[in-house]
Design a protein around this motif. Structure first.
Motif, PDB file in Angstrom:
ATOM      1  N   ASN A 131     -79.540  27.056  37.784  1.00  0.00           N
ATOM      2  CA  ASN A 131     -78.982  27.039  36.435  1.00  0.00           C
ATOM      3  C   ASN A 131     -79.933  27.681  35.427  1.00  0.00           C
ATOM      4  OD1 ASN A 131     -76.714  25.750  37.431  1.00  0.00           O
ATOM      5  ND2 ASN A 131     -77.360  23.710  36.782  1.00  0.00           N
ATOM      6  N   ASP A 132     -81.243  27.458  35.617  1.00  0.00           N
ATOM      7  CA  ASP A 132     -82.224  28.116  34.746  1.00  0.00           C
ATOM      8  C   ASP A 132     -82.075  29.632  34.828  1.00  0.00           C
ATOM      9  OD1 ASP A 132     -83.288  25.658  34.063  1.00  0.00           O
ATOM     10  OD2 ASP A 132     -85.071  25.860  35.321  1.00  0.00           O
ATOM     11  N   TRP A 133     -81.926  30.121  36.048  1.00  0.00           N
ATOM     12  CA  TRP A 133     -81.816  31.570  36.224  1.00  0.00           C
ATOM     13  C   TRP A 133     -80.520  32.109  35.627  1.00  0.00           C
ATOM     14  CZ3 TRP A 133     -78.875  34.611  40.033  1.00  0.00           C
ATOM     15  CH2 TRP A 133     -79.198  35.973  39.999  1.00  0.00           C
ATOM     16  N   LEU A 134     -79.418  31.418  35.857  1.00  0.00           N
ATOM     17  CA  LEU A 134     -78.150  31.860  35.275  1.00  0.00           C
ATOM     18  C   LEU A 134     -78.234  31.927  33.749  1.00  0.00           C
ATOM     19  CD1 LEU A 134     -75.482  29.903  37.378  1.00  0.00           C
ATOM     20  CD2 LEU A 134     -76.402  32.196  37.781  1.00  0.00           C
ATOM     21  N   THR A 135     -78.918  30.940  33.156  1.00  0.00           N
ATOM     22  CA  THR A 135     -79.088  30.930  31.703  1.00  0.00           C
ATOM     23  C   THR A 135     -79.885  32.144  31.251  1.00  0.00           C
ATOM     24  OG1 THR A 135     -78.980  28.509  31.638  1.00  0.00           O
ATOM     25  CG2 THR A 135     -80.017  29.612  29.762  1.00  0.00           C
ATOM     26  N   TRP A 136     -80.933  32.476  31.995  1.00  0.00           N
ATOM     27  CA  TRP A 136     -81.762  33.646  31.673  1.00  0.00           C
ATOM     28  C   TRP A 136     -80.957  34.940  31.815  1.00  0.00           C
ATOM     29  CZ3 TRP A 136     -83.237  37.776  34.763  1.00  0.00           C
ATOM     30  CH2 TRP A 136     -84.272  38.590  34.272  1.00  0.00           C
ATOM     31  N   VAL A 137     -80.152  35.033  32.864  1.00  0.00           N
ATOM     32  CA  VAL A 137     -79.300  36.215  33.042  1.00  0.00           C
ATOM     33  C   VAL A 137     -78.356  36.370  31.859  1.00  0.00           C
ATOM     34  CG1 VAL A 137     -77.475  37.232  34.463  1.00  0.00           C
ATOM     35  CG2 VAL A 137     -79.466  36.210  35.570  1.00  0.00           C
ATOM     36  N   ALA A 138     -77.786  35.251  31.420  1.00  0.00           N
ATOM     37  CA  ALA A 138     -76.859  35.303  30.275  1.00  0.00           C
ATOM     38  C   ALA A 138     -77.569  35.755  29.007  1.00  0.00           C
ATOM     39  CB  ALA A 138     -76.215  33.932  30.073  1.00  0.00           C
ATOM     40  N   LYS A 139     -78.801  35.300  28.813  1.00  0.00           N
ATOM     41  CA  LYS A 139     -79.558  35.710  27.622  1.00  0.00           C
ATOM     42  C   LYS A 139     -79.857  37.209  27.635  1.00  0.00           C
ATOM     43  CE  LYS A 139     -81.842  31.315  26.598  1.00  0.00           C
ATOM     44  NZ  LYS A 139     -83.147  30.586  26.549  1.00  0.00           N
ATOM     45  N   ASN A 140     -79.841  37.786  28.818  1.00  0.00           N
ATOM     46  CA  ASN A 140     -80.124  39.212  28.954  1.00  0.00           C
ATOM     47  C   ASN A 140     -78.863  39.990  29.334  1.00  0.00           C
ATOM     48  OD1 ASN A 140     -83.244  39.579  28.742  1.00  0.00           O
ATOM     49  ND2 ASN A 140     -82.963  37.737  29.978  1.00  0.00           N
ATOM     50  N   ASP A 141     -77.747  39.562  28.769  1.00  0.00           N
ATOM     51  CA  ASP A 141     -76.481  40.212  29.089  1.00  0.00           C
ATOM     52  C   ASP A 141     -76.461  41.681  28.670  1.00  0.00           C
ATOM     53  OD1 ASP A 141     -73.689  40.172  29.982  1.00  0.00           O
ATOM     54  OD2 ASP A 141     -73.207  40.400  27.859  1.00  0.00           O
ATOM     55  N   ALA A 142     -77.218  42.016  27.658  1.00  0.00           N
ATOM     56  CA  ALA A 142     -77.264  43.415  27.216  1.00  0.00           C
ATOM     57  C   ALA A 142     -77.812  44.326  28.308  1.00  0.00           C
ATOM     58  CB  ALA A 142     -78.123  43.541  25.952  1.00  0.00           C
ATOM     59  N   PHE A 185     -77.830  43.197  31.908  1.00  0.00           N
ATOM     60  CA  PHE A 185     -77.180  42.976  33.196  1.00  0.00           C
ATOM     61  C   PHE A 185     -75.647  42.978  33.135  1.00  0.00           C
ATOM     62  CE2 PHE A 185     -81.339  40.655  33.572  1.00  0.00           C
ATOM     63  CZ  PHE A 185     -81.932  41.592  34.399  1.00  0.00           C
ATOM     64  N   HIS A 186     -75.081  42.677  31.981  1.00  0.00           N
ATOM     65  CA  HIS A 186     -73.617  42.724  31.802  1.00  0.00           C
ATOM     66  C   HIS A 186     -72.890  41.809  32.791  1.00  0.00           C
ATOM     67  CE1 HIS A 186     -74.651  46.115  29.301  1.00  0.00           C
ATOM     68  NE2 HIS A 186     -75.164  46.753  30.343  1.00  0.00           N
ATOM     69  N   LEU A 187     -73.422  40.585  32.933  1.00  0.00           N
ATOM     70  CA  LEU A 187     -72.823  39.606  33.841  1.00  0.00           C
ATOM     71  C   LEU A 187     -72.230  38.419  33.086  1.00  0.00           C
ATOM     72  CD1 LEU A 187     -75.629  39.689  36.546  1.00  0.00           C
ATOM     73  CD2 LEU A 187     -73.277  40.486  36.858  1.00  0.00           C
ATOM     74  N   GLY A 188     -72.257  38.475  31.773  1.00  0.00           N
ATOM     75  CA  GLY A 188     -71.756  37.380  30.950  1.00  0.00           C
ATOM     76  C   GLY A 188     -72.830  36.913  29.993  1.00  0.00           C
ATOM     77  N   ASP A 189     -72.421  36.498  28.792  1.00  0.00           N
ATOM     78  CA  ASP A 189     -73.424  36.087  27.809  1.00  0.00           C
ATOM     79  C   ASP A 189     -73.538  34.569  27.661  1.00  0.00           C
ATOM     80  OD1 ASP A 189     -71.098  35.528  26.454  1.00  0.00           O
ATOM     81  OD2 ASP A 189     -71.429  36.984  24.843  1.00  0.00           O
ATOM     82  N   THR A 190     -72.897  33.835  28.550  1.00  0.00           N
ATOM     83  CA  THR A 190     -73.116  32.384  28.655  1.00  0.00           C
ATOM     84  C   THR A 190     -73.325  32.035  30.126  1.00  0.00           C
ATOM     85  OG1 THR A 190     -70.786  31.791  29.000  1.00  0.00           O
ATOM     86  CG2 THR A 190     -71.564  31.990  26.704  1.00  0.00           C
ATOM     87  N   ARG A 191     -73.983  30.904  30.337  1.00  0.00           N
ATOM     88  CA  ARG A 191     -74.206  30.487  31.726  1.00  0.00           C
ATOM     89  C   ARG A 191     -72.892  30.288  32.457  1.00  0.00           C
ATOM     90  NH1 ARG A 191     -77.114  24.924  32.838  1.00  0.00           N
ATOM     91  NH2 ARG A 191     -75.088  24.209  33.594  1.00  0.00           N
ATOM     92  N   ALA A 192     -71.901  29.763  31.762  1.00  0.00           N
ATOM     93  CA  ALA A 192     -70.597  29.534  32.383  1.00  0.00           C
ATOM     94  C   ALA A 192     -69.973  30.850  32.847  1.00  0.00           C
ATOM     95  CB  ALA A 192     -69.669  28.813  31.411  1.00  0.00           C
ATOM     96  N   TRP A 194     -70.472  34.491  39.774  1.00  0.00           N
ATOM     97  CA  TRP A 194     -70.962  34.088  41.094  1.00  0.00           C
ATOM     98  C   TRP A 194     -69.804  33.591  41.962  1.00  0.00           C
ATOM     99  CZ3 TRP A 194     -74.173  34.273  44.924  1.00  0.00           C
ATOM    100  CH2 TRP A 194     -74.248  33.243  45.862  1.00  0.00           C
ATOM    101  N   ARG A 195     -68.954  32.758  41.393  1.00  0.00           N
ATOM    102  CA  ARG A 195     -67.821  32.246  42.162  1.00  0.00           C
ATOM    103  C   ARG A 195     -66.892  33.378  42.592  1.00  0.00           C
ATOM    104  NH1 ARG A 195     -68.309  27.517  38.699  1.00  0.00           N
ATOM    105  NH2 ARG A 195     -67.018  28.506  37.097  1.00  0.00           N
ATOM    106  N   THR A 196     -66.706  34.343  41.695  1.00  0.00           N
ATOM    107  CA  THR A 196     -65.862  35.492  42.032  1.00  0.00           C
ATOM    108  C   THR A 196     -66.479  36.314  43.159  1.00  0.00           C
ATOM    109  OG1 THR A 196     -65.011  35.624  39.771  1.00  0.00           O
ATOM    110  CG2 THR A 196     -64.828  37.604  41.121  1.00  0.00           C
ATOM    111  N   LEU A 197     -67.769  36.552  43.076  1.00  0.00           N
ATOM    112  CA  LEU A 197     -68.469  37.298  44.123  1.00  0.00           C
ATOM    113  C   LEU A 197     -68.360  36.581  45.462  1.00  0.00           C
ATOM    114  CD1 LEU A 197     -70.389  39.475  45.185  1.00  0.00           C
ATOM    115  CD2 LEU A 197     -72.302  38.132  44.259  1.00  0.00           C
TER     116      LEU A 197
END
Length: 521
Positions: A279-290, A292-299, A305-308
């Motif tokens: 969850n920590d990592w997902l939150t970090w990915v969301a903060k860097n959406d600009a 990675f373009h994977l979503g701007d919230t952890r949800a 991830w669920r889709t993948l």
């Protein structure tokens, strides 16, 4: 009335089983006493023989001036003059003056199943974190029994072991669970068939005895030891069995040494900690959406991830990457901060349409026969040691109940971890009683280093070892979760590790350090 009934019951039939339990414990203690005598005999022989250091075999991939050699140990320490096995060791000499030398620093990277032979490369590579320590110490690595070049064990053909895609670890039905149970039982049978002679002796206490024989072969009166992950449990058992042979002991990212945790409960605890760090990592990915373009919230990232996962389950990527392979690749992110950027980048490339990047990263390389043999060997040793160290639940209903419950809140790793460990439920060889890790006369202060949000070895393990080893000091890297803290640049941690190894001094109180620098995409 109820109390009287309980007392009467305790004095009746169950008393026989209680005595049987005491007899088993007594036999275990007597067995350990014989093994300790055997270890003393083996250490005396090793001290006389020393190590015949030579250039390392070319195919070991170790650069000069690292040297390699062998240390002979009994397969069974209760029979010190019986069958012997050879352990591969290597070293590089200290870089300082003769006056600066303080002996050998021996290393174990964890696992169980990890090889320590790359440890001296820290000196040849001039790793800045180890410059000061390498002036005072020869850096010594070894392959533990069963690992790599040290009487390696195997449970299945390596090419079969890495074949992909594997079955989705998250079961959709009772039928899925039955298939996984069958695979785990077959794996346990394969271990017995391919490595049966070694299995009863693949225990952490025996590896600790091997460590003492290596100490003697190196000509050292006392051991300087750095253990990471499982290596901390090896160090804790060594410190209990050989307290007066310890000079310095660093435990980095600590396995909970409680008997009640080794090993079934420890793995359940790990599932919870992995979810937290995931969850920590997902939150970090969301903060860097600009980036990675994977979503701007952890949800939103979680939904990606669920889709993948669902996509790979329906139609494995490249024909070889299904949910099991995805977990194998993605779990490196909650393990190590250094993997946050690479994993997120590959995922981002996949979402942008580059499926091959993810296939290349997550799929096994069937052409790498040597690497696949090493991977299979590491898994075999992991299984053998954990299954032999302690008694595991034999009733599938226990596993099913515990993992079903955990999966509801901590789904990332729970079922994958369960199937990995399930061979222990049908293990053919003896399962021992874990050593009661405790402070004994002669043990010097031990230095414990731990990240507060470590996924692989939850923080409670560091607290437990600190409690059990009186006089130890705990350095906590707060708000951090990378596994293997001594390998990360953080002066608050690094300077204290250097000070301890060079002087033996520890802080008067436990220390909290700010986290190391966060990964930057």
């Amino acid at each position: 009335m109820i109390a009287a009934t309980l007392i009467a019951g305790a004095l009746a039939a169950p008393a026989a089983s209680a005595y049987e339990g005491r007899d088993r414990d007594r036999d275990e203690v007597r067995g350990q006493e014989r093994q300790q005598i055997g270890a003393a005999i083996a250490a005396t022989r090793a001290a006389e023989a020393g190590v015949d250091w030579k250039d390392c075999p070319t195919d070991w991939g170790l650069p000069k001036p690292i040297q390699c050699g062998w240390v002979t140990v009994p397969l069974d320490y209760a029979k010190p003059f019986g069958k012997q096995i050879k352990l591969a060791v290597d070293r590089i000499g200290h870089t300082g003056t003769p006056e600066e030398r303080q002996g050998a620093l021996v290393y174990n990277p964890g696992g169980p199943g990890g090889s320590g032979l790359r440890f001296p490369v820290r000196v040849t590579a001039k790793n800045p974190l180890w410059v000061k320590t390498s002036k005072a110490y020869d850096f010594v690595g070894f392959d533990p029994r069963g690992v790599g070049h040290s009487a390696p064990i195997s449970c299945i053909d390596p090419q079969e072991f890495v074949k992909a895609p594997k079955m989705d670890p998250v079961p959709d039905s009772e039928a899925d669970k039955r298939v996984q149970r069958g695979l785990a039982a077959a794996y346990a049978d394969g271990c017995a068939e391919r490595s049966g002679e070694m299995l009863p002796h693949m225990t952490t206490p025996n590896t600790a005895r091997d460590l003492d024989v290596i100490r003697a072969a190196l000509g050292e009166e006392k051991l300087n030891f750095l253990g990471v992950s499982y290596g901390t449990y090896l160090g804790a058992v060594y410190g209990t069995l050989f307290p007066d042979h310890v000079r310095r002991l660093v435990a980095d990212s600590v396995v909970n040494p409680s008997r009640e945790k080794i090993w079934y409960q420890a793995n359940l605890d790990q599932d919870v900690a992995f979810q937290t760090r995931w969850n920590d990592w997902l939150t970090w990915v969301a903060k860097n959406d600009a980036v990675f373009h994977l979503g701007d919230t952890r949800a939103e990232v979680e939904e990606q991830w669920r889709t993948l996962r669902a996509t790979a389950k329906k139609d494995p990527l490249g024909g070889v990457v299904g949910p099991a392979e995805l977990i194998g690749y993605f779990q490196s992110a909650p393990y190590y901060d250094s993997r946050w950027v690479p994993v997120a980048r590959v995922w981002s490339q996949y979402v942008a349409g580059n499926t091959q990047a993810l296939v290349d990263a997550a799929a096994p390389d069937l052409s790498d026969t040597a690497g696949n043999a090493s991977t299979e060997n590491g898994n075999a040793v992991y299984t053998a040691v954990e299954c032999a160290d302690a008694k595991w639940p034999r009733d599938w209903r226990t596993w099913d109940r515990d993992n079903t419950r955990l999966h509801q809140k901590y789904p990332f790793l729970t079922w994958s971890n369960a199937w990995m460990n399930l061979p222990c439920a049908t293990w053919k060889s003896k399962q021992h009683t874990p050593v009661e890790v405790t402070t004994r006369k002669g043990l010097p202060p031990v230095l414990i280093v731990q990240a507060a949000r470590d996924a692989a070895t939850p923080y409670e393990g560091a607290l437990e070892l600190h409690k059990r080893f009186k006089g130890s000091r705990l350095i906590t890297e707060e708000n951090a979760g990378s596994h293997g803290v001594t390998g990360i640049a953080n002066p608050c941690v690094n300077d204290r590790v250097d000070t301890y190894l060079l002087t033996g001094e520890v802080d008067r109180k436990n220390v909290s350090c700010a986290p190391h620098a966060a990964p930057k995409p």
